[in-house]
Design a protein around this motif. Structure first.
Motif, PDB file in Angstrom:
ATOM      1  N   LYS A   1       0.816  -1.209   0.000  1.00  0.00           N
ATOM      2  CA  LYS A   1       0.000   0.000   0.000  1.00  0.00           C
ATOM      3  C   LYS A   1       0.854   1.266   0.000  1.00  0.00           C
ATOM      4  O   LYS A   1       0.338   2.364  -0.057  1.00  0.00           O
ATOM      5  N   GLY A   2       2.190   1.102   0.094  1.00  0.00           N
ATOM      6  CA  GLY A   2       3.109   2.241   0.070  1.00  0.00           C
ATOM      7  C   GLY A   2       4.198   2.084   1.109  1.00  0.00           C
ATOM      8  O   GLY A   2       4.072   1.287   2.039  1.00  0.00           O
ATOM      9  N   ALA A   3       5.256   2.856   0.941  1.00  0.00           N
ATOM     10  CA  ALA A   3       6.382   2.821   1.884  1.00  0.00           C
ATOM     11  C   ALA A   3       5.899   3.165   3.285  1.00  0.00           C
ATOM     12  O   ALA A   3       4.973   3.961   3.451  1.00  0.00           O
ATOM     13  N   ASN A   4       6.537   2.578   4.277  1.00  0.00           N
ATOM     14  CA  ASN A   4       6.130   2.827   5.657  1.00  0.00           C
ATOM     15  C   ASN A   4       7.299   2.511   6.577  1.00  0.00           C
ATOM     16  O   ASN A   4       8.245   1.836   6.192  1.00  0.00           O
ATOM     17  N   HIS A   5       7.216   3.012   7.800  1.00  0.00           N
ATOM     18  CA  HIS A   5       8.222   2.718   8.820  1.00  0.00           C
ATOM     19  C   HIS A   5       7.702   1.598   9.711  1.00  0.00           C
ATOM     20  O   HIS A   5       6.518   1.232   9.653  1.00  0.00           O
ATOM     21  N   GLY A   6       8.587   1.019  10.508  1.00  0.00           N
ATOM     22  CA  GLY A   6       8.254  -0.143  11.316  1.00  0.00           C
ATOM     23  C   GLY A   6       7.022   0.045  12.191  1.00  0.00           C
ATOM     24  O   GLY A   6       6.126  -0.810  12.201  1.00  0.00           O
ATOM     25  N   TYR A   7       6.965   1.158  12.919  1.00  0.00           N
ATOM     26  CA  TYR A   7       5.828   1.374  13.812  1.00  0.00           C
ATOM     27  C   TYR A   7       4.534   1.517  13.012  1.00  0.00           C
ATOM     28  O   TYR A   7       3.484   1.003  13.402  1.00  0.00           O
ATOM     29  N   GLY A   8       4.613   2.172  11.867  1.00  0.00           N
ATOM     30  CA  GLY A   8       3.437   2.317  11.003  1.00  0.00           C
ATOM     31  C   GLY A   8       2.957   0.970  10.499  1.00  0.00           C
ATOM     32  O   GLY A   8       1.749   0.715  10.427  1.00  0.00           O
ATOM     33  N   ILE A   9       3.890   0.094  10.149  1.00  0.00           N
ATOM     34  CA  ILE A   9       3.534  -1.256   9.701  1.00  0.00           C
ATOM     35  C   ILE A   9       2.875  -2.028  10.840  1.00  0.00           C
ATOM     36  O   ILE A   9       1.878  -2.719  10.638  1.00  0.00           O
ATOM     37  N   MET A  10       3.418  -1.890  12.046  1.00  0.00           N
ATOM     38  CA  MET A  10       2.850  -2.576  13.205  1.00  0.00           C
ATOM     39  C   MET A  10       1.410  -2.113  13.445  1.00  0.00           C
ATOM     40  O   MET A  10       0.518  -2.937  13.693  1.00  0.00           O
ATOM     41  N   GLN A  11       1.163  -0.822  13.356  1.00  0.00           N
ATOM     42  CA  GLN A  11      -0.183  -0.280  13.555  1.00  0.00           C
ATOM     43  C   GLN A  11      -1.134  -0.732  12.445  1.00  0.00           C
ATOM     44  O   GLN A  11      -2.271  -1.123  12.707  1.00  0.00           O
ATOM     45  N   MET A  12      -0.660  -0.673  11.199  1.00  0.00           N
ATOM     46  CA  MET A  12      -1.498  -1.056  10.068  1.00  0.00           C
ATOM     47  C   MET A  12      -1.850  -2.544  10.125  1.00  0.00           C
ATOM     48  O   MET A  12      -2.971  -2.934   9.817  1.00  0.00           O
ATOM     49  N   THR A  13      -0.896  -3.369  10.538  1.00  0.00           N
ATOM     50  CA  THR A  13      -1.147  -4.806  10.669  1.00  0.00           C
ATOM     51  C   THR A  13      -2.275  -5.061  11.663  1.00  0.00           C
ATOM     52  O   THR A  13      -3.195  -5.834  11.389  1.00  0.00           O
ATOM     53  N   GLU A  14      -2.207  -4.404  12.785  1.00  0.00           N
ATOM     54  CA  GLU A  14      -3.250  -4.586  13.799  1.00  0.00           C
ATOM     55  C   GLU A  14      -4.610  -4.150  13.256  1.00  0.00           C
ATOM     56  O   GLU A  14      -5.616  -4.833  13.447  1.00  0.00           O
ATOM     57  N   ARG A  15      -4.620  -3.039  12.522  1.00  0.00           N
ATOM     58  CA  ARG A  15      -5.877  -2.540  11.944  1.00  0.00           C
ATOM     59  C   ARG A  15      -6.401  -3.483  10.868  1.00  0.00           C
ATOM     60  O   ARG A  15      -7.580  -3.854  10.878  1.00  0.00           O
ATOM     61  N   LEU A  16      -5.548  -3.900   9.937  1.00  0.00           N
ATOM     62  CA  LEU A  16      -5.982  -4.779   8.841  1.00  0.00           C
ATOM     63  C   LEU A  16      -6.460  -6.143   9.337  1.00  0.00           C
ATOM     64  O   LEU A  16      -7.360  -6.734   8.749  1.00  0.00           O
ATOM     65  N   SER A  17      -5.851  -6.622  10.411  1.00  0.00           N
ATOM     66  CA  SER A  17      -6.214  -7.946  10.930  1.00  0.00           C
ATOM     67  C   SER A  17      -7.349  -7.882  11.950  1.00  0.00           C
ATOM     68  O   SER A  17      -7.700  -8.906  12.540  1.00  0.00           O
ATOM     69  N   GLY A  18      -7.905  -6.721  12.159  1.00  0.00           N
ATOM     70  CA  GLY A  18      -8.972  -6.581  13.147  1.00  0.00           C
ATOM     71  C   GLY A  18      -8.483  -6.845  14.557  1.00  0.00           C
ATOM     72  O   GLY A  18      -9.246  -7.264  15.411  1.00  0.00           O
TER      73      GLY A  18
END
Length: 102
Positions: free
Chosen positions: A20-37
């Motif tokens: 979905k685009g470049a991101n930093h580690g913390y952003g990936i961690m947050q997005m993972t939690e959001r995408l996985s519910g």
């Protein structure tokens, strides 16, 4: 398409987030939690071990950030090989679901 081994849930979500685009580690961690519910949470140790391994595989690369306030954060971007690894995993998962529905 060459046969590939299944990838871990953490790798899958990291690649998915970076698709979905470049991101930093913390952003990936947050997005993972959001995408996985909230079902998947990637800790910092897992995150940085996974990104290191995926950089060695050539699936992701470190990029410089253009966003103000993120100059000091490590940003990651998906490579063509990483995009192919994600596509292969999605195809594998779809085949598994099709087997259930038959």
């Amino acid at each position: 398409m060459k046969k590939t081994e299944p990838i871990s849930e953490s790798y899958y979500y990291i690649l998915l987030c970076l698709s979905k685009g470049a991101n930093h580690g913390y952003g990936i961690m947050q997005m993972t939690e959001r995408l996985s519910g909230g079902d998947v949470r990637i800790g910092s140790g897992t995150m940085y071990g996974a990104t290191s391994n995926m950089m060695k595989k050539g699936w992701i690369t470190e990029v410089m950030s253009n966003e103000p306030g993120t100059e000091r954060k490590r940003m990651y971007s998906l490579t063509d090989d990483g995009r192919e690894a994600l596509r292969s995993e999605i195809a594998r998962l779809r085949r598994m679901l099709e087997n259930v529905e038959e």
